[in-house]
Design an enzyme around this catalytic site. Structure first.
Site, PDB file in Angstrom:
ATOM      1  NE  ARG A  48     175.600  63.525  23.243  1.00 50.97           N
ATOM      2  CZ  ARG A  48     174.866  64.425  22.593  1.00 50.97           C
ATOM      3  NH1 ARG A  48     174.208  64.058  21.499  1.00 50.97           N
ATOM      4  NH2 ARG A  48     174.765  65.655  23.028  1.00 50.97           N
ATOM      5  CG  HIS A  68     169.430  72.941  21.395  1.00 57.42           C
ATOM      6  ND1 HIS A  68     170.713  73.379  21.174  1.00 57.42           N
ATOM      7  CD2 HIS A  68     168.623  73.780  20.690  1.00 57.42           C
ATOM      8  CE1 HIS A  68     170.687  74.435  20.366  1.00 57.42           C
ATOM      9  NE2 HIS A  68     169.430  74.697  20.069  1.00 57.42           N
ATOM     10  CB  THR A 105     177.986  78.684  22.699  1.00 60.27           C
ATOM     11  OG1 THR A 105     177.356  78.294  21.468  1.00 60.27           O
ATOM     12  CG2 THR A 105     177.820  80.164  22.937  1.00 60.27           C
ATOM     13  CB  ALA A 154     183.787  77.756  31.356  1.00 62.07           C
TER      14      ALA A 154
END
Ligand code: BV8
Length: 254
Positions: free
Chosen positions: A74, A126, A193, A236
């Site tokens: 990632r 996070h 989310t 978005a």
């Protein structure tokens, strides 16, 4: 886009501070159009493992190579030329410019696309992909390359480096700052989310109990959609710039 008049009427009644204090929470959906898979994509699987199983301290103990590989892949994808901040990230940077310290941007995402889009103050609750952490000292280091259990830690030289990520079952970061901002917010906006992961999914209730006007911007209604005062459904990259324009235009001079 919803009825602007309704939004602004309700919004004006909610104002306790002028200019209004705004908290924005983003999730994987804001980075989807930049080419970063959301957690719900592929039915939440990575290499046929459930993400919730890989992103845990237990997985790191049982199969560290798998977990290092998950984050190395990632981290590499995030730095590829094709992955760039999109119009939603850039719009939030514009909101930061207009509202300065009256805006707090909290993200569940571990990518740096908000920063690439121009935001300077981002709380990564996070953790962050482009960072490594010493399990012994808890010191963190900017890290763009792959690393694993054989990579010597810069602070102690030990085999102590782990991804600087908050795994399931670990305490998210900046929680005091976030709850403090939520309790003083006039507007709370959740973007991209699914509302499945706590404690982030509970922020809308904290904001509402503090009297904030709450807005969800999402491709599809989230698990907590019913809790929001207003719901804007769409991409978005289209809806966030439109909403930012309304907020900036309607609060100018307040
Ligand atoms: C904790 C890093 C103890 C890893 C992540 C109740 C209270 C407290 C805890 C719990 C609780 N219930 C359960 C828990 C435990 C757990 C949890 O929530 N589990 C879930 C699975 C039920 N929570 C934890 O373990 C947390 N820690 O609880 O500590 C504690 C806490 C407080 C007080 C005391 C003790 C830690 C959770 C953090 C885990 N780490 N990330 C990594 O990235 O590898 S979570 C990870 O998954 C992401 O960071 C993100 O947060 C989450 C995925 O969620 P989303 O971002 O919403 O992404 P998703 O794909 O689900 O949804 C995307 C949405 O976008 C969709 O709705 C889609 O429609 C939309 N979308 C898609 N494209 C677009 C779009 N929208 C707009 N435009 C588009 N183009």
């Amino acid at each position: 886009m919803s009825d602007n008049a309704t939004f602004i009427n309700l919004f004006k009644n909610q104002l306790r501070n002028t200019p209004p204090k705004i908290v924005v929470l983003t999730g994987a959906g804001i980075s989807a159009e930049s080419g970063i898979k959301t957690f719900r994509d592929n039915d939440g699987l990575w290499e046929n493992h459930r993400v919730e199983e890989v992103a845990t301290p237990e997985a790191f103990v049982e199969n560290p190579a798998l977990v290092y590989r998950f984050y190395n892949a990632r981290r590499e994808q995030l730095q590829s030329a094709s992955v760039k901040a999109n119009e939603a990230h850039k719009a939030l940077a514009k909101l930061e410019k207009a509202f300065q310290d009256n805006l707090l941007l909290v993200t569940q995402n571990v990518d740096n696309l908000h920063e690439q889009g121009g935001s300077n103050r981002v709380l990564h609750m996070h953790g962050e992909l482009l960072s490594a952490r010493c399990s012994r000292s808890e010191k963190t280091f900017v890290w763009r390359d792959s690393f694993d259990e054989n990579t010597p830690c810069p602070c102690c030289g030990g085999k102590t480096l782990r991804p600087d990520i908050v795994w399931f079952g670990e305490m998210p970061l900046y929680m005091d700052d976030i709850y403090n901002a939520l309790s003083n917010a006039d507007i709370f906006i959740a973007i991209g989310t699914s509302g499945n992961v706590y404690p982030a999914a509970g922020f809308v209730q904290v904001a509402q109990e503090a009297g904030a006007y709450t807005i969800e911007v999402n491709l599809a209604p989230s698990s907590t959609n019913a809790l929001f005062d207003e719901s804007i459904t769409g991409l978005a990259s289209a809806e966030v710039p439109a909403l930012v324009e309304i907020i900036i235009n309607r609060t100018a001079g307040l």
